[in-house]
Design an enzyme around this catalytic site. Structure first.
Site, PDB file in Angstrom:
ATOM      1  N   ASP A 326     -26.561  87.010   4.535  1.00 40.38           N
ATOM      2  CA  ASP A 326     -25.333  87.106   3.731  1.00 40.38           C
ATOM      3  C   ASP A 326     -24.832  85.725   3.324  1.00 40.38           C
ATOM      4  OD1 ASP A 326     -24.871  86.631   6.491  1.00 40.38           O
ATOM      5  OD2 ASP A 326     -22.736  86.978   6.173  1.00 40.38           O
ATOM      6  N   GLU A 327     -24.066  85.722   2.274  1.00 40.54           N
ATOM      7  CA  GLU A 327     -23.258  84.562   1.874  1.00 40.54           C
ATOM      8  C   GLU A 327     -24.021  83.240   1.850  1.00 40.54           C
ATOM      9  OE1 GLU A 327     -18.780  85.592   3.148  1.00 40.54           O
ATOM     10  OE2 GLU A 327     -20.036  84.984   4.826  1.00 40.54           O
ATOM     11  N   VAL A 328     -25.121  83.196   1.113  1.00 42.40           N
ATOM     12  CA  VAL A 328     -25.847  81.933   1.006  1.00 42.40           C
ATOM     13  C   VAL A 328     -25.228  81.098  -0.109  1.00 42.40           C
ATOM     14  CG1 VAL A 328     -28.102  80.877   0.686  1.00 42.40           C
ATOM     15  CG2 VAL A 328     -27.923  83.128   1.774  1.00 42.40           C
TER      16      VAL A 328
END
EC number: 3.2.1.52
Lengths: 525, 525
Positions: A326-328
């Protein structure tokens, strides 16, 4: 026939038998699939009541898991009473003398619970012997919890139970609690207390978000420097002994432990103990002392991940590993000239999601080679990474989670819903109702799509949570999620739930889990 | 000269002396009026360091309050260490051997703190003896807290303190915490823990909202039926012994205990143990089994209140009693024909605020006759009840509390601000900043109006709070209010406050108050 999720109290009252008053209804939580409660009451004598193996059971005294559960639930029902003598047996009315627990399939008492565990059970309470029948030990554990919730005390302190029949099984087989031991370290004691609370609410998956940017408390055998350098301090680590303890404590309660090692983002703490793992960031073409996500262009990265996940796959018996994803943040990758060159070579253009997918794809191949399945956050699906068909996509981005569930299941993947159950987002008042009202299958899709939603997770992220406030913040708010995931979809009456939840939270407090109050009032202690 | 509220670290470093690193600055909370910290460090030997009475002090070993404080703060500084032998004295650098505590005015060690108590102190830390000078014992208590906050440990575990000079006194002399023991009963242990936390944050008023609609836990001597019938259960009461314990524990920490017996609304629980005290309600002209506020038209009401508040005034040494007066619902009064008739006789027309004022006026006369001052919620002022000039108006209705402060002080009354500090209203994230940013004197008014604002109260109402979650919900969120009320108005830097508060909350945890985390991170334990 019992109706689904309804408490049936037949109008016909047994002559002369003690009767349960309305106020004294047992507070079952989560409500079983089917309950028939007779007004006829049986008494239990704390000194002599026994929970024992049924004669037909495939399990016996060598089934340590059940032996431990028998002891535990005796304690929950009767407290720490030991002296049988102080309890007179000369009461009026019938007595329940035993609970016989029968496992009908081959009992595998040393096994770990898994995605295919059967948690169904049938409980018949009648004089003089109650019978709890389950195909597997996991169902017996759930039935023991229900049995313990059926027992209550009259104003004189006597232990009572209604003659009753319960047929029960979960609506969803994946019912998770997420804890986050990176933003704050949680002492093992706190994790065990959380497992206790989970068992009281029939949760069966501990989603252990064990490491993240802030700290790396997992003490790796292969890469000890990860926690040596990445933990908050040498005291803030989970040793292999700690982990074994958590795994066994969870197993005894029928709880799977799914570890999450989130990459390629959320990995600041990994970089402290593993050189060249993270991407060096640049500013105006000059390398600076800041690192971004895992470096996806180096062979060493994948050599490291192979060794690391090989270890993880051995340490955690669970068939699934959570790989995060997630959330790179692409800022650092964009700044790095080597990555730019690599993007060009691969023909990714300016699409860094392709680079992310490239990494995840290779990571998934690594993990698949350990014969583990994997769970990923929804971005991995959104970015069109090629996934095995049995991949579980965890949907976490609100408020349009219904649409995402629709897409994920249309693509044939399994889905776990977390988005509406981020319990770290606190607010004033009875927010349990908000969590309770969620209906996971409320999206457009075929029946077979709905079947792909295997459950949900109540996520208590750790930015503002540590041992000082975890339990009262988690319980009983997560209990609302617990009932939604276990009980029939039509169990939605907020008033009835309020009454049961209020008593259920008091029961948790009495059993040592400091659950916060639902509203004004008090607990009988 | 030290600047107000600034930590001055002179650039000139003492030759060869150990130096405090920036990271090792003591985390003072609330920040004193003036602090001068030298980089020169002194070491303290846990086995031999003493806190003792200064030779010039008016207090001596017969001052039990200080004796107890000396013991307590020694424990806070050094933990439970008892063996002097395990600590080598052969260290490099100067040693601080003693803290001399000197009271300069007549020491009244058996007295209770009051609205006129002097909390100022001066602390000079230099080798080999530090001196804490205060006019009154109350200032000595505050200075001991500051001294304990100045001591820290180096990486080797050695105890260190900077040579320093602190001149300190509170900006506001009324710094309160409201607890609510009616919505949920709080065990005495929880109240004592709250008093500990208050002392760590230099709060000096426990506003004990002891009874309300939901329950009446105060065990009255004159009217025992009030708690017999009105408490949640016989176990959920405060006996006179409990109350004495709370009063003494508070006194030893320089904390006033102001009880609130809120009338004429918020009194459901009173009616259970006192017949004819509450107004019978009517529906379509027929009396129903529902009661409203205190019945203001019966002589028996005032006879009861006279006796009751006579008792309260004896039990609580505090000069002020909080009389409540908030949120009176007129529906029941309007339904009652006897009240309608009384309104007519008195010429009140349809103005039920006049009836409320009539009641409050008589109540105030009763309480005044016991020689107590009183505090009331703002409605009493808004309804133009005739008040004694030294009445304290507690402003609780937001968001236009500034305007109310302006009006209250323009009328010459004292004001206490609670409106922006309702800590029961929780929200996600670092809401301490919201509490911290409040400036109580930010309203239009003359200097003498500003002088009438004597302080504020952080209110943790109990609808959703009991022993399971009180401490982590109160601390360190209330600490933000504590600094706002003690420290100079220009102490407002959020980054600096964040650093100090983070360490201060860890200190509270180490001292046994489970304060929740400010944000991600860990405590050194």
């Amino acid at each position: 026939m019992a109706l689904q999720g309804l408490l049936l109290l037949p109008v016909l009252l047994g002559a002369g038998a003690p009767l349960a008053s309305a106020a004294r209804q047992p507070a079952l939580w989560p409500l079983p699939m089917s309950v028939q409660l007779s007004p006829n009451l049986l008494r239990l004598a704390p000194g002599s009541f026994e929970i024992i193996h049924g004669p037909q059971s495939s399990a016996g005294p060598d089934c340590f898991l059940l032996q431990d559960a028998f002891r535990r639930y005796r304690e929950y029902v009767f407290g720490y009473l030991k002296s049988p003598d102080q309890y007179s047996k000369s009461f009026v009315g019938a007595e329940l003398q035993q609970l016989l627990v029968t496992i009908t399939s081959d009992s595998e008492c040393d096994a770990y619970p898994s995605s295919t565990s059967d948690e169904s059970y049938k409980l018949i309470v009648q004089e003089p012997v109650a019978v709890l029948e389950a195909r597997e030990i996991w169902g017996a554990l759930r039935g023991l919890e229900t049995f313990s919730q059926l027992v209550y005390r009259d104003p004189y302190g006597a232990y009572l139970i209604n003659k009753s029949e319960v047929i029960d099984y979960p609506r969803f087989h994946f019912r998770g609690i997420l804890i986050d031991t990176s933003r704050h370290y949680l002492p093992v004691k706190t994790i065990l207390q959380t497992l206790d609370g989970m068992a009281f609410n029939k949760f069966n998956v501990l989603h252990w978000h064990i490491v993240d940017d802030q700290s790396f408390p997992y003490q790796s055998i292969t890469f000890p420097e990860l926690s040596n350098k990445g933990a908050y301090s040498p005291a803030h680590v989970y040793t292999q002994t700690d982990i074994k303890l958590v795994l066994e404590y969870a197993r005894l309660r029928g709880i799977r432990v799914i570890p999450e090692f989130d990459t390629p983002g959320h990995t600041d703490s990994w970089g402290k103990g593993q050189n060249d793992l993270l991407t060096p960031c640049y500013k105006r073409g000059i390398k600076i002392d800041v690192f971004g996500p895992v470096n996806p262009i180096l062979n060493t990265t994948y050599e490291f991940m192979s060794k690391f996940f090989k270890e993880v796959s051995k340490i955690f018996p669970e068939n699934y590993i959570h790989l995060g994803g997630d959330e790179v943040d692409f800022t650092c990758w964009k700044s790095n000239p080597d990555i730019t060159e690599f993007m060009k070579q691969q023909g990714f253009g300016q699409d860094y999601e392709k680079l992310e997918s490239y990494y995840i794809q290779k990571l998934i191949d690594i993990v698949s080679s350990t014969n583990k399945g994997y769970i990923v956050w929804q971005e991995v699906f959104d970015n069109e990474v090629k996934l095995k068909q049995d991949t579980i996509i965890e949907v976490w981005i609100g408020p349009s989670y219904n649409l995402e569930l629709q897409k994920v299941t249309a693509a044939g993947y399994h889905a776990v819903l977390a988005a509406p159950w981020y319990l770290d987002y606190i607010s004033y008042g009875q927010d349990w109702k908000k969590y309770y009202k969620v209906e996971p299958l409320d999206f457009s899709g075929t029946e077979s799509q709905k079947d792909l939603v295997i459950g949900g997770t109540a996520a208590l992220w750790g930015e503002f949570v540590d041992a000082t406030n975890l339990s009262p913040r988690l319980w009983p708010r997560a209990s609302a999620v617990g009932e939604r995931l276990w009980s029939p979809a039509n169990v939605r009456d907020l008033n009835d739930a309020y009454e049961r939840l209020t008593e259920h939270r008091c029961r948790m407090v009495r059993r040592g889990v400091p659950a916060q109050p639902v509203f004004t009032g008090h607990c009988e202690m």
